[in-house]
Design a protein around this motif. Structure first.
Motif, PDB file in Angstrom:
ATOM      1  N   MET A 193       0.820  -1.213   0.000  1.00 12.34           N
ATOM      2  CA  MET A 193       0.000   0.000   0.000  1.00 12.34           C
ATOM      3  C   MET A 193       0.851   1.258   0.000  1.00 12.34           C
ATOM      4  O   MET A 193       0.674   2.113  -0.849  1.00 12.34           O
ATOM      5  CB  MET A 193      -0.961   0.011   1.185  1.00 12.34           C
ATOM      6  CG  MET A 193      -2.096  -0.978   1.018  1.00 12.34           C
ATOM      7  SD  MET A 193      -3.385  -0.777   2.246  1.00 12.34           S
ATOM      8  CE  MET A 193      -4.087   0.799   1.830  1.00 12.34           C
ATOM      9  N   PHE A 194       1.760   1.376   0.982  1.00 10.85           N
ATOM     10  CA  PHE A 194       2.629   2.542   1.035  1.00 10.85           C
ATOM     11  C   PHE A 194       3.864   2.249   1.851  1.00 10.85           C
ATOM     12  O   PHE A 194       3.899   1.321   2.645  1.00 10.85           O
ATOM     13  CB  PHE A 194       1.918   3.802   1.551  1.00 10.85           C
ATOM     14  CG  PHE A 194       0.804   3.578   2.524  1.00 10.85           C
ATOM     15  CD1 PHE A 194      -0.509   3.625   2.098  1.00 10.85           C
ATOM     16  CD2 PHE A 194       1.060   3.328   3.857  1.00 10.85           C
ATOM     17  CE1 PHE A 194      -1.547   3.422   2.992  1.00 10.85           C
ATOM     18  CE2 PHE A 194       0.029   3.134   4.757  1.00 10.85           C
ATOM     19  CZ  PHE A 194      -1.283   3.182   4.321  1.00 10.85           C
ATOM     20  N   GLY A 195       4.878   3.081   1.623  1.00 17.57           N
ATOM     21  CA  GLY A 195       6.187   2.882   2.237  1.00 17.57           C
ATOM     22  C   GLY A 195       6.261   3.349   3.669  1.00 17.57           C
ATOM     23  O   GLY A 195       5.250   3.634   4.314  1.00 17.57           O
ATOM     24  N   THR A 209       1.198   7.819   5.005  1.00 20.81           N
ATOM     25  CA  THR A 209       1.142   6.974   3.808  1.00 20.81           C
ATOM     26  C   THR A 209       2.493   6.881   3.105  1.00 20.81           C
ATOM     27  O   THR A 209       2.572   6.462   1.948  1.00 20.81           O
ATOM     28  CB  THR A 209       0.067   7.464   2.815  1.00 20.81           C
ATOM     29  OG1 THR A 209       0.400   8.766   2.359  1.00 20.81           O
ATOM     30  CG2 THR A 209      -1.314   7.466   3.445  1.00 20.81           C
ATOM     31  N   GLY A 210       3.550   7.300   3.812  1.00 24.19           N
ATOM     32  CA  GLY A 210       4.896   7.121   3.274  1.00 24.19           C
ATOM     33  C   GLY A 210       5.333   8.189   2.297  1.00 24.19           C
ATOM     34  O   GLY A 210       6.303   7.991   1.552  1.00 24.19           O
ATOM     35  N   ARG A 211       4.659   9.303   2.300  1.00 18.63           N
ATOM     36  CA  ARG A 211       5.010  10.405   1.410  1.00 18.63           C
ATOM     37  C   ARG A 211       5.550  11.578   2.222  1.00 18.63           C
ATOM     38  O   ARG A 211       5.131  11.801   3.343  1.00 18.63           O
ATOM     39  CB  ARG A 211       3.798  10.846   0.588  1.00 18.63           C
ATOM     40  CG  ARG A 211       3.375   9.830  -0.438  1.00 18.63           C
ATOM     41  CD  ARG A 211       1.912  10.060  -0.790  1.00 18.63           C
ATOM     42  NE  ARG A 211       1.482   9.245  -1.901  1.00 18.63           N
ATOM     43  CZ  ARG A 211       1.124   7.973  -1.807  1.00 18.63           C
ATOM     44  NH1 ARG A 211       1.187   7.367  -0.629  1.00 18.63           N
ATOM     45  NH2 ARG A 211       0.723   7.297  -2.855  1.00 18.63           N
ATOM     46  N   ASP A 212       6.403  12.357   1.583  1.00 20.47           N
ATOM     47  CA  ASP A 212       6.949  13.553   2.212  1.00 20.47           C
ATOM     48  C   ASP A 212       6.027  14.718   1.890  1.00 20.47           C
ATOM     49  O   ASP A 212       5.897  15.093   0.711  1.00 20.47           O
ATOM     50  CB  ASP A 212       8.366  13.826   1.680  1.00 20.47           C
ATOM     51  CG  ASP A 212       8.998  15.054   2.272  1.00 20.47           C
ATOM     52  OD1 ASP A 212       8.323  15.794   3.037  1.00 20.47           O
ATOM     53  OD2 ASP A 212      10.170  15.300   1.953  1.00 20.47           O
ATOM     54  N   PRO A 213       5.352  15.323   2.889  1.00 22.52           N
ATOM     55  CA  PRO A 213       4.472  16.452   2.609  1.00 22.52           C
ATOM     56  C   PRO A 213       5.186  17.627   1.945  1.00 22.52           C
ATOM     57  O   PRO A 213       4.532  18.478   1.344  1.00 22.52           O
ATOM     58  CB  PRO A 213       3.943  16.844   3.979  1.00 22.52           C
ATOM     59  CG  PRO A 213       4.236  15.721   4.880  1.00 22.52           C
ATOM     60  CD  PRO A 213       5.392  14.968   4.294  1.00 22.52           C
TER      61      PRO A 213
END
Length: 176
Positions: free
Chosen positions: A147-149, A168-172
Motif C-alpha cells: 500500500m505505502f512505504g 502513507t509514506g510520502r513527504d508532505p
C-alpha cells in the motif's frame, strides 16, 4: 470506525485536479516513486472500478482486471447495503466499512499526489482527514506492504493533510 461517510467530496476534489491537468503533464513525475502522472491516472481509474465493485459486492470472489472500462453508473457507497458485510477489491477481502476507508484513503492521497505533480494546490475535506488520521493511526513505521512505504515523520502540529500524507509514506514537502 466512521461508517457511511460521504465519498463525494473526495471524488469531486479528484475530478477537479484531473480536470485542471494539461496533456503535457502526463509524463511528469509524481510523489509515487517511479510513477508518472499518466501511470497514476491509470491506477486511479482501475481503483475507481475496483472500489465500485467492492461497494456493490460484485468483486467478491474475483478481482477486477487492470484494463477496466468504467460503467455509465459509477455510483457507490451510497446505499446501506454498500456498507454491510464483507467485500473484496484487488484480491483483498475486508469488511465493507474498512474497504470504504481504503477507497477514501486512495482518493484523498492520490488527489494530493496528482495535484502536486501538476502544480496544483492539494485540498481535502476536514471530515475525511479526521477519518483517515484515525484509520492510519496504527500504521507501522515501516509502512504497509503493498500500500505505502515507511511513515514519514510529521510534527503533531502540522496540518492534518500533511499528517495523513506522512502516514502513507510520502513527504508532505515533496516538490516536482
Amino acid at each position: 470506525m466512521h461508517p457511511n461517510f460521504d465519498l463525494e467530496p473526495a471524488a469531486t476534489a479528484m475530478a477537479a485536479v484531473v480536470g485542471a491537468m494539461a496533456d503535457e503533464q502526463l509524463t511528469a513525475p509524481t510523489p509515487c516513486t517511479d510513477t508518472t502522472v499518466r501511470d497514476l491516472l491509470a491506477h486511479v481509474i482501475m481503483l475507481t472500478e475496483a472500489f465500485r465493485q467492492a461497494a456493490t459486492k460484485e468483486a467478491v470472489g474475483r478481482s477486477v482486471g487492470p484494463e477496466t472500462v468504467l460503467p455509465d453508473d459509477c455510483e457507490a457507497w451510497r446505499g446501506p447495503a454498500d456498507w454491510d458485510g464483507a467485500t473484496e477489491a484487488g484480491g483483498v477481502s475486508a469488511p465493507a466499512v474498512v474497504m470504504a476507508m481504503i477507497a477514501l484513503n486512495e482518493t484523498v492521497v492520490h488527489s494530493w499526489d496528482l495535484a502536486l505533480a501538476t502544480g496544483q494546490r492539494p485540498a481535502a475535506d476536514p471530515s475525511h482527514l479526521a477519518v483517515l488520521l484515525e484509520f492510519l493511526s496504527d500504521t507501522p513505521a515501516e509502512g504497509t506492504p503493498g500500500m505505502f512505504g515507511s511513515v514519514v515523520p510529521v510534527p503533531d502540529a502540522a496540518p492534518e493533510l500533511d499528517r495523513v500524507i506522512g502516514l502513507t509514506g510520502r513527504d508532505p514537502g515533496w516538490t516536482r
